[in-house]
Design an enzyme around this catalytic site. Structure first.
Site, mmCIF file in Angstrom:
data_model
loop_
_atom_site.group_PDB
_atom_site.id
_atom_site.type_symbol
_atom_site.label_atom_id
_atom_site.label_comp_id
_atom_site.label_asym_id
_atom_site.label_seq_id
_atom_site.Cartn_x
_atom_site.Cartn_y
_atom_site.Cartn_z
ATOM 1 C CD GLU A 119 36.132 63.309 39.330
ATOM 2 O OE1 GLU A 119 35.478 62.482 38.644
ATOM 3 O OE2 GLU A 119 37.028 64.012 38.842
ATOM 4 N N GLY A 177 34.106 59.430 39.100
ATOM 5 C CA GLY A 177 33.088 60.479 39.095
ATOM 6 C C GLY A 177 32.179 60.424 40.311
ATOM 7 C CB ALA A 203 32.233 58.763 34.312
ATOM 8 C CD GLU A 237 38.947 59.083 37.824
ATOM 9 O OE1 GLU A 237 39.710 58.716 38.729
ATOM 10 O OE2 GLU A 237 37.895 59.709 38.027
HETATM 11 N N1 CO8 Z 1 30.596 52.360 34.303
HETATM 12 C C1 CO8 Z 1 29.782 51.470 33.673
HETATM 13 N N2 CO8 Z 1 29.347 50.329 34.254
HETATM 14 C C2 CO8 Z 1 29.758 50.071 35.500
HETATM 15 C C3 CO8 Z 1 30.606 50.943 36.197
HETATM 16 C C4 CO8 Z 1 31.022 52.138 35.549
HETATM 17 N N3 CO8 Z 1 31.793 53.043 36.156
HETATM 18 N N4 CO8 Z 1 30.852 50.406 37.411
HETATM 19 C C5 CO8 Z 1 30.186 49.255 37.468
HETATM 20 N N5 CO8 Z 1 29.517 49.032 36.313
HETATM 21 C C6 CO8 Z 1 28.672 47.895 35.965
HETATM 22 C C7 CO8 Z 1 29.499 46.674 35.652
HETATM 23 O O1 CO8 Z 1 29.965 46.702 34.313
HETATM 24 C C8 CO8 Z 1 28.489 45.571 35.888
HETATM 25 O O2 CO8 Z 1 27.617 45.503 34.786
HETATM 26 P P1 CO8 Z 1 27.130 44.042 34.255
HETATM 27 O O3 CO8 Z 1 26.315 43.482 35.391
HETATM 28 O O4 CO8 Z 1 26.307 44.397 33.058
HETATM 29 O O5 CO8 Z 1 28.347 43.267 33.979
HETATM 30 C C9 CO8 Z 1 27.669 46.100 37.063
HETATM 31 O O6 CO8 Z 1 27.895 47.520 37.082
HETATM 32 C C10 CO8 Z 1 28.105 45.551 38.394
HETATM 33 O O7 CO8 Z 1 29.496 45.769 38.535
HETATM 34 P P2 CO8 Z 1 30.554 44.584 38.837
HETATM 35 O O8 CO8 Z 1 30.052 43.274 38.336
HETATM 36 O O9 CO8 Z 1 31.885 45.034 38.343
HETATM 37 O O10 CO8 Z 1 30.495 44.584 40.429
HETATM 38 P P3 CO8 Z 1 31.662 44.157 41.421
HETATM 39 O O11 CO8 Z 1 31.037 44.071 42.769
HETATM 40 O O12 CO8 Z 1 32.400 42.983 40.923
HETATM 41 O O13 CO8 Z 1 32.682 45.413 41.401
HETATM 42 C C11 CO8 Z 1 33.287 47.724 41.377
HETATM 43 C C12 CO8 Z 1 32.259 46.676 41.830
HETATM 44 C C13 CO8 Z 1 34.601 47.512 42.106
HETATM 45 C C14 CO8 Z 1 32.722 49.095 41.729
HETATM 46 C C15 CO8 Z 1 33.501 47.585 39.866
HETATM 47 O O14 CO8 Z 1 32.242 47.602 39.212
HETATM 48 C C16 CO8 Z 1 34.336 48.676 39.270
HETATM 49 O O15 CO8 Z 1 35.545 48.668 39.394
HETATM 50 N N6 CO8 Z 1 33.674 49.625 38.571
HETATM 51 C C17 CO8 Z 1 34.367 50.690 37.857
HETATM 52 C C18 CO8 Z 1 34.925 51.703 38.820
HETATM 53 C C19 CO8 Z 1 35.670 52.770 38.076
HETATM 54 O O16 CO8 Z 1 36.682 52.519 37.461
HETATM 55 N N7 CO8 Z 1 35.172 53.983 38.148
HETATM 56 C C20 CO8 Z 1 35.780 55.132 37.518
HETATM 57 C C21 CO8 Z 1 35.242 55.312 36.144
HETATM 58 S S1 CO8 Z 1 36.100 56.586 35.271
HETATM 59 C C22 CO8 Z 1 35.449 58.010 35.880
HETATM 60 O O17 CO8 Z 1 34.624 58.026 36.742
HETATM 61 C C23 CO8 Z 1 35.963 59.267 35.270
HETATM 62 C C24 CO8 Z 1 35.173 60.521 35.664
HETATM 63 C C25 CO8 Z 1 35.488 61.673 34.747
HETATM 64 C C26 CO8 Z 1 35.014 61.405 33.367
HETATM 65 C C27 CO8 Z 1 35.374 62.471 32.398
HETATM 66 C C28 CO8 Z 1 34.850 62.091 31.037
HETATM 67 C C29 CO8 Z 1 35.658 62.476 29.906
#
Ligand code: CO8
Length: 260
Positions: A114, A111, A66, A134
């Protein structure tokens, strides 16, 4: 509804390739994308679409979760709305009366994992990574991960993945039963299409009935689940495809099912 983030291509074989496309954020699910998914599954035309293959844009991510930027400042009431938007859309996707395959082409986190779990089958490219990170962000899975992950991999493995927030690779996801198959990324769509073609060769009403039984018996007692299967089993005998399929077998012919 005009879609900004969802690309849908309906092929001649009736398979819709549905792509989540927000590559700058690794296809992270903002509320606009969740609304588009909801709209798509709510208004899907099942006369033309016989199956869905869901994937993410690019070679790096299926869906990286998400949208953390959108979620950061939510209060609990807004978080409830956001969670319900995703959970309802994913439930409608899971409940579609047609087969669905997630072609997981990279990160499927939070997400994203999921969303893949709301599909019937998951095929992963060898670079795919799965996880429910999460708790590392101070939250828990919110799009039904605590519900679906234990059903797929068992409660102990689900708890390990959710409590640690660790990422696993495609082979490990295969080992624990989270994905059905792993292949090279270049082959991913072909493998997904190949499996879908195998499914679509069978009687559509029978595949849909099997899906209903498997999905709907989630929360049932054994007695209820067996009774449900009896009902759907008997309903198959009211279809032309059942008569045709059995006749074709006895005549040593290949069946040509019509979906009626
Ligand atoms: N949300 C927003 N932006 C994201 C997300 C995300 N989940 N994942 C990646 N991005 C963005 C980064 O911020 C980055 O943006 P920018 O270029 O502007 O800095 C761009 O995508 C590229 O990402 P990275 O530079 O981080 O790329 P890497 O290759 O270094 O890393 C990863 C890739 C490992 C996937 C890393 O981006 C990461 O850890 N992302 C987050 C993963 C995560 O924690 N996901 C779970 C999110 S919580 C969730 O899904 C809850 C679901 C239920 C929600 C219920 C709501 C109430």
């Amino acid at each position: 509804m005009e879609y900004k983030f969802l690309k849908s291509e309906v092929r001649e074989d009736g398979i819709c390739v549905l792509t989540v496309s927000a590559p700058k954020s690794l296809n992270a699910l903002c509320s606009a994308i969740l609304s588009e998914i909801d709209d798509f599954v709510t208004n899907i035309d099942l006369k033309t679409i016989k199956a869905i293959i869901l994937t993410g844009d690019g070679e790096k991510a299926f869906v990286a979760g998400a949208d953390i930027a959108e979620m950061k400042d939510l209060d609990d009431a807004a978080a409830l709305q956001f969670a319900a938007l995703g959970a309802n859309a994913f439930k409608k996707l899971e409940d579609l009366n047609i087969p669905t395959i997630a072609a997981v082409n990279g990160f499927a986190l939070g997400g994203g994992c999921e969303l893949a779990m709301a599909c019937d089958i998951r095929i992963a490219s060898s670079n795919a990574k799965f996880g429910q990170p999460e708790v590392t962000l101070g939250i828990i899975p919110g799009f039904s991960g605590t519900y679906r992950l234990p059903k797929l991999v068992g409660p102990a493995i689900a708890k390990e993945l959710i409590y640690t927030g660790k990422m696993i690779d495609a082979q490990e996801a295969y080992r624990i039963g989270l994905v059905n198959m792993v292949c090279e990324q270049a082959e991913l769509m072909d493998k997904a299409l190949e499996m879908m073609h195998k499914i679509l060769r069978n009687a559509p009403c029978a595949v849909a009935a099997a899906k209903r039984c498997i999905n709907d018996n989630y929360d049932m007692t054994a007695k209820e689940a067996i009774a449900l299967e009896n009902v759907y089993f008997s309903r198959c005998f009211a279809t032309e495809d059942q008569k045709h399929g059995m006749t074709a077998f006895l005549n040593k012919e290949k069946p040509q099912f019509k979906g009626v």
